[in-house]
Design a protein around this motif. Structure first.
Motif, PDB file in Angstrom:
ATOM      1  N   ARG A 296       0.837  -1.190   0.000  1.00 47.74           N
ATOM      2  CA  ARG A 296       0.000   0.000   0.000  1.00 47.74           C
ATOM      3  C   ARG A 296       0.874   1.244   0.000  1.00 47.74           C
ATOM      4  O   ARG A 296       1.829   1.365   0.765  1.00 47.74           O
ATOM      5  N   ILE A 297       0.524   2.207  -0.869  1.00 41.29           N
ATOM      6  CA  ILE A 297       1.318   3.413  -1.033  1.00 41.29           C
ATOM      7  C   ILE A 297       0.821   4.474  -0.060  1.00 41.29           C
ATOM      8  O   ILE A 297      -0.366   4.825  -0.072  1.00 41.29           O
ATOM      9  N   PRO A 298       1.682   5.035   0.816  1.00 39.87           N
ATOM     10  CA  PRO A 298       1.253   6.135   1.698  1.00 39.87           C
ATOM     11  C   PRO A 298       0.827   7.347   0.875  1.00 39.87           C
ATOM     12  O   PRO A 298       1.470   7.707  -0.118  1.00 39.87           O
ATOM     13  N   GLN A 299      -0.249   7.984   1.309  1.00 38.49           N
ATOM     14  CA  GLN A 299      -0.829   9.077   0.542  1.00 38.49           C
ATOM     15  C   GLN A 299      -1.231  10.208   1.483  1.00 38.49           C
ATOM     16  O   GLN A 299      -1.752   9.976   2.580  1.00 38.49           O
ATOM     17  N   TYR A 300      -0.981  11.457   1.053  1.00 35.54           N
ATOM     18  CA  TYR A 300      -1.300  12.652   1.827  1.00 35.54           C
ATOM     19  C   TYR A 300      -2.122  13.584   0.946  1.00 35.54           C
ATOM     20  O   TYR A 300      -1.759  13.825  -0.218  1.00 35.54           O
ATOM     21  N   VAL A 301      -3.213  14.124   1.502  1.00 28.40           N
ATOM     22  CA  VAL A 301      -4.179  14.867   0.701  1.00 28.40           C
ATOM     23  C   VAL A 301      -4.560  16.152   1.423  1.00 28.40           C
ATOM     24  O   VAL A 301      -4.672  16.195   2.655  1.00 28.40           O
ATOM     25  N   ASN A 302      -4.789  17.200   0.643  1.00 32.78           N
ATOM     26  CA  ASN A 302      -5.426  18.436   1.092  1.00 32.78           C
ATOM     27  C   ASN A 302      -6.672  18.617   0.235  1.00 32.78           C
ATOM     28  O   ASN A 302      -6.583  18.978  -0.943  1.00 32.78           O
ATOM     29  N   LYS A 303      -7.836  18.378   0.819  1.00 31.60           N
ATOM     30  CA  LYS A 303      -9.089  18.399   0.044  1.00 31.60           C
ATOM     31  C   LYS A 303      -9.466  19.799  -0.411  1.00 31.60           C
ATOM     32  O   LYS A 303     -10.186  19.953  -1.394  1.00 31.60           O
ATOM     33  N   VAL A 304      -8.986  20.812   0.284  1.00 29.27           N
ATOM     34  CA  VAL A 304      -9.327  22.186  -0.093  1.00 29.27           C
ATOM     35  C   VAL A 304      -8.537  22.620  -1.326  1.00 29.27           C
ATOM     36  O   VAL A 304      -9.108  23.102  -2.312  1.00 29.27           O
ATOM     37  N   SER A 305      -7.226  22.467  -1.287  1.00 35.08           N
ATOM     38  CA  SER A 305      -6.391  22.892  -2.412  1.00 35.08           C
ATOM     39  C   SER A 305      -6.310  21.843  -3.517  1.00 35.08           C
ATOM     40  O   SER A 305      -5.946  22.170  -4.650  1.00 35.08           O
ATOM     41  N   GLY A 306      -6.614  20.579  -3.210  1.00 42.36           N
ATOM     42  CA  GLY A 306      -6.563  19.526  -4.222  1.00 42.36           C
ATOM     43  C   GLY A 306      -5.182  18.954  -4.464  1.00 42.36           C
ATOM     44  O   GLY A 306      -4.961  18.260  -5.460  1.00 42.36           O
ATOM     45  N   VAL A 307      -4.236  19.206  -3.549  1.00 46.49           N
ATOM     46  CA  VAL A 307      -2.875  18.686  -3.689  1.00 46.49           C
ATOM     47  C   VAL A 307      -2.795  17.297  -3.054  1.00 46.49           C
ATOM     48  O   VAL A 307      -3.304  17.086  -1.946  1.00 46.49           O
ATOM     49  N   THR A 308      -2.172  16.377  -3.755  1.00 46.73           N
ATOM     50  CA  THR A 308      -2.016  15.004  -3.281  1.00 46.73           C
ATOM     51  C   THR A 308      -0.558  14.586  -3.446  1.00 46.73           C
ATOM     52  O   THR A 308       0.062  14.881  -4.479  1.00 46.73           O
ATOM     53  N   ILE A 309      -0.042  13.921  -2.426  1.00 40.85           N
ATOM     54  CA  ILE A 309       1.323  13.398  -2.483  1.00 40.85           C
ATOM     55  C   ILE A 309       1.286  11.895  -2.225  1.00 40.85           C
ATOM     56  O   ILE A 309       0.631  11.439  -1.282  1.00 40.85           O
ATOM     57  N   LYS A 310       1.996  11.144  -3.042  1.00 45.05           N
ATOM     58  CA  LYS A 310       2.121   9.695  -2.885  1.00 45.05           C
ATOM     59  C   LYS A 310       3.594   9.339  -2.757  1.00 45.05           C
ATOM     60  O   LYS A 310       4.435   9.868  -3.486  1.00 45.05           O
ATOM     61  N   GLU A 311       3.878   8.437  -1.837  1.00 46.78           N
ATOM     62  CA  GLU A 311       5.241   7.935  -1.670  1.00 46.78           C
ATOM     63  C   GLU A 311       5.432   6.715  -2.565  1.00 46.78           C
ATOM     64  O   GLU A 311       4.941   5.636  -2.270  1.00 46.78           O
TER      65      GLU A 311
END
Length: 824
Positions: A296-311
């Motif tokens: 499983r790939i760690p994922q970080y999200v900001n729902k307001v700005s729409g920015v997503t980061i995946k490791e």
């Protein structure tokens, strides 16, 4: 000579005589007690203090009896097993045979167990049979081949192709709106260094670049490290953008945390408990140790700005090819995929290529690569060029034996079509396609079975090859050296190859079969020194500080593990810090500040260019207005014999040093310009007194414990009393700290004036350069010290004095400023 009938004592004149007969009854009565005691000790296991194997006569005892009951006589084995069962110690089993251990299932279980400590690369098994492996940065990395290949690897970078597996470089995928990403990423870098991540040259996705990232709004201080980045080529009208950043594992997590704070992200899986999964422990272990393509790939999200980061760490394979023949090898090894028209395929490529827009992309890529693969060198391409390809399975495109790929028809760059946004487009960016490729991959064993079944003519194409799925790859061009005055033009040029998870070993073996020379971490450091850019020793980055701390601790422990008469007394050599470069103290002494100021490495292109012009006497160094907190990167070349080694000091010469050097040059004298006089150690007497007082104290404490033992024995006669254990661990630890501080103080009294010549810099990496034919070094000096050097060197070239930590000899070296002409 005595008669044979006489006994020995009588023969020598003695009076003792043995009786002529023995009374058996009397003899047995005297031995009866001894026999009863012996039988009781052997038969009983309840009251005896010894174990069964300890109760046997000395001639019957064996060392292996403690863990192997078959070493005991048969009638005593049951008693021995009963004793060990009461103690609760598990019975050691015999190690399984090698035939059992080499079975495939058992071998894979052993591999999975060993992967838990350090992550394995996909090429680990191949490297482990041919390389010395080292545990570094949480990975098992190949260090150097088991045979002598140091010079051969240099020849590969200069004339052939050197191949390195750098898959430990972690990938970070950032997705979000275009303006949001630009505004956020621009706060982590500066335009003074060169082109940044948000430069127009990179936003189209056709070119890749390298840049130094800093903590948010902290330029020029707090540098995180140098990364490689690549924008995804997007279709027209798309608002979302995707960026890949490849970072070193040392600062990979720090970079993730910086992005989380920059964009205000939250972990999607923060409520998940990794240990409370609805699965057994065996399935959990399997998930941890399986290939990264299924984790499983760690994922970080900001729902307001729409920015997503995946490791995407460990989800991609990253290979680096360096040398003039790297492009030729790729042209032979990477065969573009062309599906048959009359065959209906079931793999991922069928649905992906049905779109009309993608058919145009595929056509342009095939046309570009068919013309580009015949070029003779990598430097003929645009610097940082990105090429996306869909290639056939590389296991189907190997020569029968290892072959050295050579260029064929020579083409000119004018024959190469212009690269467009379609040239860099690749399905490798799609996570669903990467997962499907990993799960639908056929093993090498399955391909060999199909080949043995269908192949009629050896070497000819088989029918099953049309059904094997293709794989998408990305090619990133490395231009190498761009300054002919600094290093040979184009040296170190090559390609970076990005391959999806699962196909790392297949692509690696194919490149090896076409003539690439495999190398490890040691050869990687050699290439860095030859190119004049070593990222592992930069003093202001996270990687540079981490590597310096590790090396310092290693050398420190090795130094104090030696006896006193086998240690180099650095105080007599006038060396303040032999195992690390105290940059903070050095800068503070040149700035004359009470508190150690923050320092940084100067990367401003304009300022470095002015310093380079000043070394050519075309510019006044005072006009550059250098900050006193800056460290200037230099490339040093020794003018005479000797290798000073790492952590060597860079000193300012005196006027008479230049005169002596000129006289030595006229007479071809290679002796050192100046030799530091041997000094006295002011702490030697104090160390001897402290050591003798410490030994007396330990002896006094031991005598006290002995007196206490004797007093207790007098109070309790007949009782076994042991001497008390010493409780002096804290005392010994404090003594060790004091002695080490007297040998090498943690903070020297002075770094700038530690010796006869004024120190203003340090060498971070020094070795013999095969490209220069001389000893070269990478170092950093203070800005104030460099300005003082310009006052001393009035005529001729600018030279500095360099001295190793284990030598008292000063030798001259010429200097160049390390200026990165392009950020690629």
């Amino acid at each position: 000579m005595a008669s044979k009938s006489l006994q020995y004592d009588a023969a020598v004149g003695g009076t003792v005589k043995l009786p002529e007969e023995i009374d058996s009854v009397e003899f047995n009565e005297e031995r009866l007690t001894e026999m009863k005691t012996l039988l009781r000790n052997i038969a009983s296991t309840e009251k005896q203090t010894k174990l069964m194997h300890q109760s046997l006569p000395l001639h019957m005892r064996r060392r292996a009896m403690t863990y192997n009951p078959k070493r005991l006589p048969r009638k005593f084995r049951s008693i021995h097993l009963a004793q060990f069962s009461k103690s609760g110690l598990p019975e050691k089993k015999k190690r399984p045979s090698r035939k059992y251990r080499r079975k495939t299932a058992n071998l894979l279980k052993e591999y999975e167990r060993r992967k838990r400590t350090n992550v394995w690369l996909e090429t680990h098994i191949w490297h482990a049979k041919r390389f010395h492996m080292t545990a570094k940065w949480g990975y098992k990395i190949p260090y150097t081949p088991t045979r002598k290949v140091y010079r051969a690897c240099y020849r590969a970078t200069a004339k052939h192709c050197l191949l390195q597996d750098t898959s430990y470089m972690g990938c970070i995928e950032i997705c979000g709106p275009d303006e949001t990403l630009k505004n956020g990423l621009s706060r982590l870098c500066s335009q003074e260094i060169g082109l940044t991540i948000t430069a127009k040259a990179f936003l189209g996705g056709r070119r890749s670049g390298n840049v130094h990232l800093y903590e948010k709004d902290r330029y020029p201080f707090d540098c995180i490290g140098k990364i490689r980045f690549l924008w995804r080529a997007q279709d027209a009208g798309s608002d979302g953008r995707t960026l890949w950043i490849f970072a070193h594992p040392v600062f990979y997590k720090k970079l993730i945390q910086e992005f989380i704070g920059l964009f205000g992200l939250k972990n999607v899986h923060r409520h998940d408990n990794a240990m409370e999964v609805n699965a057994s422990s065996e399935s959990k272990i399997k998930e941890i140790t399986t290939s990264p393509g299924t984790v499983r790939i760690p994922q970080y999200v900001n729902k307001v700005s729409g920015v997503t980061i995946k490791e995407l760490k460990d989800a991609l394979n990253y290979f680096r090819l360096a040398g003039p023949l790297s492009h030729v090898i790729l042209g032979k090894a990477l065969k573009t995929y062309k599906p048959s028209d009359n065959i209906r395929l079931k793999h991922w490529y069928t649905n992906w290529s049905e779109d009309l827009a993608r058919k145009k992309v595929i056509k342009e890529q095939l046309c570009f690569w068919d013309n580009a693969r015949n070029l003779t060198s990598t430097v003929e391409f645009t610097p940082g060029l990105v090429i996306g390809l869909v290639i056939a399975d590389p296991r189907l495109n190997r020569p029968k034996k290892r072959t050295k790929a050579l260029p064929g028809t020579i083409m000119t760059p004018q024959c190469l079509p212009e690269n467009t946004i379609h040239t860099a487009f690749s399905p490798l960016w799609d996570h669903s396609i990467r997962d499907r490729i990993f799960h639908e991959m056929q093993s090498t064993h399955e391909l060999n079975l199909l080949r043995a079944k269908e192949c009629l003519v050896p070497g000819e194409k088989c029918a099953f090859e049309d059904y094997v799925q293709p794989i998408p790859v990305l090619l990133i061009q490395n231009p190498g050296s761009q300054d002919a005055e600094y290093k040979r033009l184009g040296y170190g040029s090559g390609w970076d190859l990005i391959v999806p998870a699962g196909y790392g070993l297949a692509v690696w073996q194919t490149l090896i079969m076409w003539g690439a020379k495999p190398a490890g971490l040691k050869e990687f450091d050699m290439q860095a020194l030859e190119t004049g850019v070593d990222l592992n020793t930069v003093p202001d980055t996270v990687l540079g500080k981490s590597e310096a701390d590790v090396e310092y601790e290693k050398c420190w422990n090795k130094y104090f593990s030696r006896p006193n008469n086998r240690r180099v007394n650095y105080k007599k050599y006038a060396i303040a810090s032999p195992f690390r470069c105290p940059w903070g103290q050095l800068v503070s002494e040149w700035v004359a500040a009470a508190n150690p100021p923050k320092y940084y490495v100067l990367r401003d292109q304009e300022a470095l260019g002015k310093i380079q012009l000043s070394l050519q006497r075309k510019f006044n160094i005072k006009s550059a207005k250098l900050s006193a907190e800056a460290l200037i990167p230099l490339f040093l070349t020794m003018k005479s014999r000797g290798n000073p080694g790492d952590n060597s000091i860079i000193c300012l010469p005196l006027r008479h040093d230049f005169r002596k050097n000129k006289q030595q040059g006229a007479s071809h004298d290679n002796s050192p310009v100046y030799t530091e006089p041997l000094r006295k150690d002011p702490c030697q007497k104090e160390r001897h007194l402290l050591r003798s007082s410490h030994l007396r104290l330990l002896k006094r404490l031991r005598n006290r414990r002995i007196r206490e033992k004797k007093a207790r024995q007098r109070k309790n006669p007949g009782t076994l009393i042991r001497i008390a254990r010493p409780q002096n661990q804290t005392l010994i630890r404090e003594q060790l700290v004091k002695i080490r501080e007297l040998w090498l103080p943690a903070k020297p009294s002075s770094v700038r004036n530690q010796c006869s010549r004024e120190c203003f810099g340090y060498v971070t990496r020094s070795s013999f350069s095969l490209s220069e034919g001389k000893v070269t070094a990478l170092g950093y000096v203070t800005a104030k010290g460099l300005e003082k050097l310009f006052k001393i060197c009035i005529k001729g070239t600018f030279k500095v004095l360099v001295r190793g930590t284990k030598s008292r000899c000063y030798r001259f070296a010429t200097i160049k400023v390390r200026v990165e002409q392009t950020p690629f």
